[in-house]
Design an enzyme around this catalytic site. Structure first.
Site, PDB file in Angstrom:
ATOM      1  N   VAL A 103       0.852  -1.187   0.000  1.00 51.19           N
ATOM      2  CA  VAL A 103       0.000   0.000   0.000  1.00 51.19           C
ATOM      3  C   VAL A 103       0.892   1.243   0.000  1.00 51.19           C
ATOM      4  CG1 VAL A 103      -1.709   1.320   1.332  1.00 51.19           C
ATOM      5  CG2 VAL A 103      -1.874  -1.183   1.229  1.00 51.19           C
TER       6      VAL A 103
ATOM      7  N   ALA B  81       4.570   4.050   2.794  1.00 50.14           N
ATOM      8  CA  ALA B  81       4.107   2.794   2.197  1.00 50.14           C
ATOM      9  C   ALA B  81       4.306   1.669   3.207  1.00 50.14           C
ATOM     10  CB  ALA B  81       4.877   2.484   0.926  1.00 50.14           C
ATOM     11  N   LYS B  82       3.730   0.541   2.949  1.00 50.53           N
ATOM     12  CA  LYS B  82       4.007  -0.660   3.738  1.00 50.53           C
ATOM     13  C   LYS B  82       3.598  -1.862   2.921  1.00 50.53           C
ATOM     14  CE  LYS B  82       5.632  -1.553   7.889  1.00 50.53           C
ATOM     15  NZ  LYS B  82       6.588  -0.718   8.655  1.00 50.53           N
ATOM     16  N   GLY B  83       4.238  -3.005   3.194  1.00 49.86           N
ATOM     17  CA  GLY B  83       3.871  -4.228   2.494  1.00 49.86           C
ATOM     18  C   GLY B  83       3.890  -5.393   3.461  1.00 49.86           C
TER      19      GLY B  83
END
Ligand code: NAD
Length: 424
Positions: free
Chosen positions: A67, A112-114
């Site tokens: 995201v 962001a992050k995943g």
């Protein structure tokens, strides 16, 4: 086959926490309603379902996410988490916090992050590599040194970052170290990155203790939940500076010694046994017991949602320094604030990781590397400035440190958005 059953309630809560904190902070800004609404939304969300060949030849499907919350200030930046608890809502929350964190410490990044829904302890090294390479290749449409730069988080490490760097480099046909940070030194990693988050946590703790008149390190008792990258380096640095670490824990439970733990010996014990439990010179305790121990400083450095309505009244520490992202729920916040407990929020306290990740990216882009003293001196300047500014905003507006940090960060992102204008 291990079927991942994420706990949706717990992780939906992380996103509800992020939004509740946001709603609280924007009340102290003069931003217009439409702009406030804009920043509530993640810009892009990618869900990928992909196959991985297990060592026995069978194929197993996995789900991953990435995201990008906001990119007004630059390419998005944020870690990749491997955990059975990963959900899209959790990743949304973490990406939003990354936007505020990068803005608070003035980095030219968005958030962001995943994550992948997997327990990495259930995979062999070969399976972990295949999972990582396939997930990385699925992210390529949304990832580049100019667009989105991942980093380690819970359940991932420097080796995982090296596989991501190699997968991206093989796809484009040349080596691109700046695609990811938190890499091993041998492939363009930065000195000091591994220790950076834990060290930054302790730098913030020291500023807080000084501000509140606590000057004796040896008399300061610290309990740390989580003994991974953040928790173990925070413990090691604080111990080296003379602070008394009375308890640490990991996913299996904790250990307690009111006279202080020998942290280098605990690190050796973890290396040999894989957990902190049964360390000879301490008593075993649970994670719940650790959180409410008699101590001066509590450092939650494991995962979100640990300090809640249920246990906030029982917390005895006077200072909570958030190594983890989102360890305190809004109800927990209210109770601690009412009781006068000082909370140094995650986006400030654990920002050392992204600050040194930024240094790594800059060094990779320039192909010119700095030494550790230089890295830690620059880290100290940035994090101490952000601390002083947050403290000042909190005093000026008569608000808690978390709201103060978010007000500063949200105003910066809003300023970038309005300066750029609304496309088309
Ligand atoms: P890690 O995987 O290296 O370590 C996590 C630690 O928490 C381990 O000791 C694990 O056993 C423990 N843990 C896991 N589940 C637990 C549970 N249910 N109860 C108690 N302990 C549990 O992860 P990390 O990189 O140290 O990250 C920890 C936290 O810090 C996360 O919230 C992460 O988002 C945040 N963070 C990490 C970095 C970084 O640079 N690694 C930077 C900023 C924030």
């Amino acid at each position: 086959m291990v079927v991942a059953m994420p706990n949706h309630r717990e992780h939906a809560d992380a996103y509800q926490t992020a939004l509740a904190q946001y709603d609280r902070a924007v009340r102290y800004t003069s931003l217009k309603d439409d702009l406030i609404d804009y920043m509530r939304y993640p810009r892009r969300e990618l869900t990928v379902n992909f196959p991985v060949r297990r060592d026995d030849g069978t194929i197993e499907m996995f789900t991953g996410y990435r995201v990008h919350h906001n990119t007004a200030m630059g390419p998005s930046k944020g870690g990749i988490r491997y955990s059975l608890g990963v959900t899209l809502d959790e990743i949304r929350a973490l990406s939003m916090w990354m936007s505020w964190k990068c803005a608070l410490v003035n980095l030219p990044y968005g958030g962001a992050k995943g994550g992948v829904v997997v327990d990495p302890r259930n995979l062999s090294l070969g399976e972990l590599e295949r999972l990582t390479r396939r997930y990385a290749s699925e992210l390529i449409p949304l990832m580049s040194p100019q667009m989105d730069i991942p980093a380690p988080d819970m359940g991932t490490n420097a080796q995982v970052m090296a596989w991501i760097m190699d997968t991206y480099s093989m796809t484009v046909g040349y080596s691109v170290p700046a695609i990811v940070t938190g890499k091993p030194l041998s492939v363009g990693g930065s000195e000091g990155r591994t220790e950076a988050t834990g060290r930054g946590v302790i730098m913030c703790m020291i500023s807080t203790l000084k501000h509140h008149g606590y000057h004796d390190a040896t008399a300061t008792r610290i309990a740390i939940q989580g003994f991974g990258n953040v928790g173990s380096h925070a413990a090691d640095y604080a111990h080296a500076l003379g602070y008394k670490i009375v308890a640490v824990s990991d996913v299996y439970g904790g250990i307690h010694n009111p006279n202080g733990l020998d942290i280098p010996a605990v690190l050796r014990h973890v290396k040999e046994t894989g957990k902190v439990h049964d360390f000879p010179d301490a008593e075993n305790i649970t994670n719940d017991e650790l959180l409410v121990l008699d101590c001066d400083v509590l450092i939650p450095a494991a995962l979100e949602g640990q300090i809640t309505r249920e246990n906030a009244d029982d917390i005895k520490a006077q200072f909570v320094i958030e190594g983890a992202n989102g360890p305190t729920t809004p109800d927990g916040d209210d109770i601690l604030n009412d009781r006068g407990v000082v909370i140094v929020p995650d986006i400030l306290a654990n920002s050392g990781g992204v600050i040194v990740s930024y240094f790594e990216w800059v060094q990779d882009l320039q192909a010119f590397f700095w030494d550790k003293d230089d890295i830690f001196a620059r880290l100290g300047r940035i994090i101490n400035n952000a601390y002083q500014q947050t403290q000042q905003t909190a005093e000026d507006l008569h608000i808690d440190m978390r709201t103060a940090a978010q007000v500063t960060a949200i105003n910066r992102v809003a300023n970038a958005i309005t300066t750029r204008g609304f496309y088309p």
